[in-house]
Design a protein around this motif. Sequence first.
Motif, PDB file in Angstrom:
ATOM      1  N   LEU A 104       0.810  -1.218   0.000  1.00 57.90           N
ATOM      2  CA  LEU A 104       0.000   0.000   0.000  1.00 57.90           C
ATOM      3  C   LEU A 104       0.843   1.266   0.000  1.00 57.90           C
ATOM      4  CD1 LEU A 104      -2.974  -1.092   2.253  1.00 57.90           C
ATOM      5  CD2 LEU A 104      -2.873  -0.891  -0.237  1.00 57.90           C
ATOM      6  N   ALA A 105       2.056   1.204   0.521  1.00 63.52           N
ATOM      7  CA  ALA A 105       2.955   2.355   0.420  1.00 63.52           C
ATOM      8  C   ALA A 105       3.305   2.580  -1.049  1.00 63.52           C
ATOM      9  CB  ALA A 105       4.209   2.127   1.247  1.00 63.52           C
ATOM     10  N   ALA A 106       3.567   1.489  -1.771  1.00 63.01           N
ATOM     11  CA  ALA A 106       3.909   1.594  -3.194  1.00 63.01           C
ATOM     12  C   ALA A 106       2.698   2.000  -4.040  1.00 63.01           C
ATOM     13  CB  ALA A 106       4.485   0.273  -3.692  1.00 63.01           C
ATOM     14  N   GLU A 107       1.537   1.410  -3.763  1.00 63.93           N
ATOM     15  CA  GLU A 107       0.362   1.657  -4.597  1.00 63.93           C
ATOM     16  C   GLU A 107      -0.387   2.933  -4.243  1.00 63.93           C
ATOM     17  OE1 GLU A 107      -0.740  -3.087  -5.243  1.00 63.93           O
ATOM     18  OE2 GLU A 107      -2.161  -1.789  -4.189  1.00 63.93           O
ATOM     19  N   ARG A 108      -0.429   3.273  -2.950  1.00 59.70           N
ATOM     20  CA  ARG A 108      -1.287   4.377  -2.509  1.00 59.70           C
ATOM     21  C   ARG A 108      -0.577   5.434  -1.675  1.00 59.70           C
ATOM     22  NH1 ARG A 108      -7.247   2.099  -1.615  1.00 59.70           N
ATOM     23  NH2 ARG A 108      -7.185   0.348  -3.031  1.00 59.70           N
ATOM     24  N   GLY A 109       0.706   5.226  -1.441  1.00 59.35           N
ATOM     25  CA  GLY A 109       1.473   6.220  -0.699  1.00 59.35           C
ATOM     26  C   GLY A 109       1.138   6.317   0.778  1.00 59.35           C
ATOM     27  N   ILE A 110       0.680   5.200   1.392  1.00 58.08           N
ATOM     28  CA  ILE A 110       0.362   5.280   2.815  1.00 58.08           C
ATOM     29  C   ILE A 110       1.635   5.528   3.626  1.00 58.08           C
ATOM     30  CG2 ILE A 110      -1.692   3.812   2.627  1.00 58.08           C
ATOM     31  CD1 ILE A 110       0.092   1.821   4.428  1.00 58.08           C
ATOM     32  N   THR A 111       1.467   6.288   4.688  1.00 57.65           N
ATOM     33  CA  THR A 111       2.593   6.616   5.573  1.00 57.65           C
ATOM     34  C   THR A 111       2.271   6.325   7.035  1.00 57.65           C
ATOM     35  OG1 THR A 111       1.830   8.904   5.774  1.00 57.65           O
ATOM     36  CG2 THR A 111       3.458   8.425   4.034  1.00 57.65           C
ATOM     37  N   GLY A 112       1.047   5.856   7.297  1.00 59.17           N
ATOM     38  CA  GLY A 112       0.657   5.567   8.666  1.00 59.17           C
ATOM     39  C   GLY A 112      -0.311   4.403   8.745  1.00 59.17           C
ATOM     40  N   VAL A 113      -0.368   3.821   9.941  1.00 59.52           N
ATOM     41  CA  VAL A 113      -1.264   2.700  10.214  1.00 59.52           C
ATOM     42  C   VAL A 113      -2.013   3.003  11.505  1.00 59.52           C
ATOM     43  CG1 VAL A 113      -1.373   0.241  10.845  1.00 59.52           C
ATOM     44  CG2 VAL A 113       0.191   1.000   9.052  1.00 59.52           C
ATOM     45  N   GLU A 114      -3.285   2.686  11.518  1.00 59.66           N
ATOM     46  CA  GLU A 114      -4.083   2.762  12.734  1.00 59.66           C
ATOM     47  C   GLU A 114      -4.754   1.411  12.956  1.00 59.66           C
ATOM     48  OE1 GLU A 114      -5.413   7.460  12.504  1.00 59.66           O
ATOM     49  OE2 GLU A 114      -6.952   5.929  12.342  1.00 59.66           O
TER      50      GLU A 114
END
Length: 172
Positions: A104-114
């Motif tokens: 998801l970091a690669a596909e959507r640029g996520i930088t955090g998790v909850e």
Amino acid sequence: MTAAPADLFIDRPAPADGAALWRLAKDSKTLDLNSSYSYLLWCRDFAGTSAVARDEDGRPVGFVTGYVRPERPRTLLVWQVAVDPAHRGRGIAAALLDGLTARLAAERGITGVETTITPGNTASERLFSSFAARHGADLTREVLFPADLFPDGPHDPEVLHRIGPLTRIPAH
């Protein structure tokens, strides 16, 4: 990043996996069990933000379900994590979580998790604390939903664990 055991592979779930994910959640004895229908829908509508660990025969032995928060599109909310009792202690939950966040970091640029964890769920506490440490991220906690908000009887509060920013995300 935690690698999956050699005899398993990590994949996206499909609707045909819904029944197996429901059974894994039921057998966990710690997760709030949703309807079997909800797991079928989850495997259809949120397969892109979820992951399943499969054995050599393709059977699901673990899963992590999640979604990207609409108000925070760089944040993955992890809904549930479960591993078959016969496969616990092998690092499968960590490998699922690491693999999903890398994707998801690669596909959507996520930088955090909850995620939310009820008090006393030490396995989940350890999983997410070690995840934060592996990824060089801060971890904060606060009660998101106090016990008195749940209408269906006694329920522990749900404590929000916010992890980020993720500074060490290996390529997927």
